[in-house]
Design a protein around this motif. Structure first.
Motif, PDB file in Angstrom:
ATOM      1  N   PHE A 109      -8.294  -2.246  -1.066  1.00 13.50           N
ATOM      2  CA  PHE A 109      -7.450  -3.119  -1.299  1.00 13.50           C
ATOM      3  C   PHE A 109      -5.949  -2.313  -1.301  1.00 13.50           C
ATOM      4  O   PHE A 109      -4.958  -3.307  -1.108  1.00 13.50           O
ATOM      5  CB  PHE A 109      -7.519  -4.126  -2.015  1.00 13.50           C
ATOM      6  CG  PHE A 109      -8.894  -5.068  -1.887  1.00 13.50           C
ATOM      7  CD1 PHE A 109      -9.311  -5.162  -0.391  1.00 13.50           C
ATOM      8  CD2 PHE A 109      -9.530  -5.770  -2.802  1.00 13.50           C
ATOM      9  CE1 PHE A 109     -10.363  -5.886  -0.052  1.00 13.50           C
ATOM     10  CE2 PHE A 109     -10.450  -6.785  -2.472  1.00 13.50           C
ATOM     11  CZ  PHE A 109     -10.908  -6.752  -1.128  1.00 13.50           C
ATOM     12  N   VAL A 110      -5.874  -1.476  -1.891  1.00  9.56           N
ATOM     13  CA  VAL A 110      -4.548  -0.678  -2.430  1.00  9.56           C
ATOM     14  C   VAL A 110      -3.746  -0.750  -1.104  1.00  9.56           C
ATOM     15  O   VAL A 110      -4.183   0.007   0.157  1.00  9.56           O
ATOM     16  CB  VAL A 110      -4.625   0.616  -3.066  1.00  9.56           C
ATOM     17  CG1 VAL A 110      -3.489   1.024  -3.210  1.00  9.56           C
ATOM     18  CG2 VAL A 110      -5.472   0.496  -4.297  1.00  9.56           C
ATOM     19  N   GLY A 111      -2.657  -0.895  -0.978  1.00  9.44           N
ATOM     20  CA  GLY A 111      -1.531  -0.744   0.106  1.00  9.44           C
ATOM     21  C   GLY A 111      -1.736  -2.008   1.090  1.00  9.44           C
ATOM     22  O   GLY A 111      -0.829  -2.002   2.050  1.00  9.44           O
ATOM     23  N   ILE A 112      -2.650  -2.753   0.851  1.00  8.44           N
ATOM     24  CA  ILE A 112      -2.461  -4.190   1.556  1.00  8.44           C
ATOM     25  C   ILE A 112      -1.769  -5.098   0.918  1.00  8.44           C
ATOM     26  O   ILE A 112      -1.958  -5.304  -0.341  1.00  8.44           O
ATOM     27  CB  ILE A 112      -3.918  -4.638   1.848  1.00  8.44           C
ATOM     28  CG1 ILE A 112      -4.893  -3.642   2.398  1.00  8.44           C
ATOM     29  CG2 ILE A 112      -3.792  -5.950   2.629  1.00  8.44           C
ATOM     30  CD1 ILE A 112      -6.399  -3.971   2.612  1.00  8.44           C
ATOM     31  N   THR A 113      -0.843  -5.798   1.519  1.00  7.29           N
ATOM     32  CA  THR A 113       0.214  -6.882   0.965  1.00  7.29           C
ATOM     33  C   THR A 113      -0.777  -8.286   0.968  1.00  7.29           C
ATOM     34  O   THR A 113      -0.943  -8.902   1.912  1.00  7.29           O
ATOM     35  CB  THR A 113       1.574  -7.043   1.474  1.00  7.29           C
ATOM     36  OG1 THR A 113       1.880  -5.848   1.752  1.00  7.29           O
ATOM     37  CG2 THR A 113       2.073  -8.132   0.942  1.00  7.29           C
TER      38      THR A 113
END
Length: 171
Positions: A109-113
């Motif tokens: 999920f990191v990097g997904i807004t």
């Protein structure tokens, strides 16, 4: 779906009352929500380590619990079938085993807004509802299976552990 299957198994074996059913569902919902949140905040720092071992941990924990249930069935098959109480320790081990791969999902999920808190709330709520349904289904099956409930529940847990393991090694 792993939490659903294990909740079904818990319903088969322990045939919990309404309060215990909600506790089972809450525990699985909480762990399914918290693990991706931890993964999200841990970021890529631990991603490789989590993905490298999560399937082994799930396999070992579920195979151990399931194997114990199968062994109990064969060691005590002369005794009349009885409800097996679900201990807090067993429930926590099951919750960790079925949600540990969600740590790696959280890392992805990191990097997904998006709002991570909304996402984990939805994950937790859906898991909770599905697990309530699963325990109810399991209780019905447990009544039908009667003296074979412990054996079936144990085999289900072992199968889930194998499924998680095979999915990870074939990806």
């Amino acid at each position: 779906m792993d939490a659903f299957a294990v909740s079904t198994s818990n319903g088969i074996v322990s045939r919990p009352d309404a309060k215990k059913t909600l506790l089972i569902a809450f525990t699985f919902g909480l762990f399914q929500a918290v693990m991706p949140l931890i993964g999200y905040f841990a970021g890529s720092l631990f991603a490789d380590a989590i993905q490298a071992y999560d399937h082994w941990i799930a396999l070992l924990l579920l195979a151990f619990i399931g194997g114990k249930m199968v062994a109990d069935f064969f060691c005590k098959k002369d005794e009349k079938a009885e409800r097996k109480p679900l201990t807090a320790k067993t429930l926590l081990v099951q919750a960790v085993a079925t949600s540990i791969d969600a740590l790696a999902v959280g890392v992805s999920f990191v990097g997904i807004t998006f709002n991570i808190f909304l996402a984990v709330a939805v994950i937790g709520l859906i898991t909770f509802v599905l697990c309530v349904v699963a325990v109810i289904i399991g209780k019905q099956c447990g009544d039908i299976l009667s003296d074979k409930a412990t054996l079936v529940g144990g085999l289900i847990l072992i199968a889930i552990g194998l499924k998680i393991f095979i999915e990870h090694i074939t990806m």
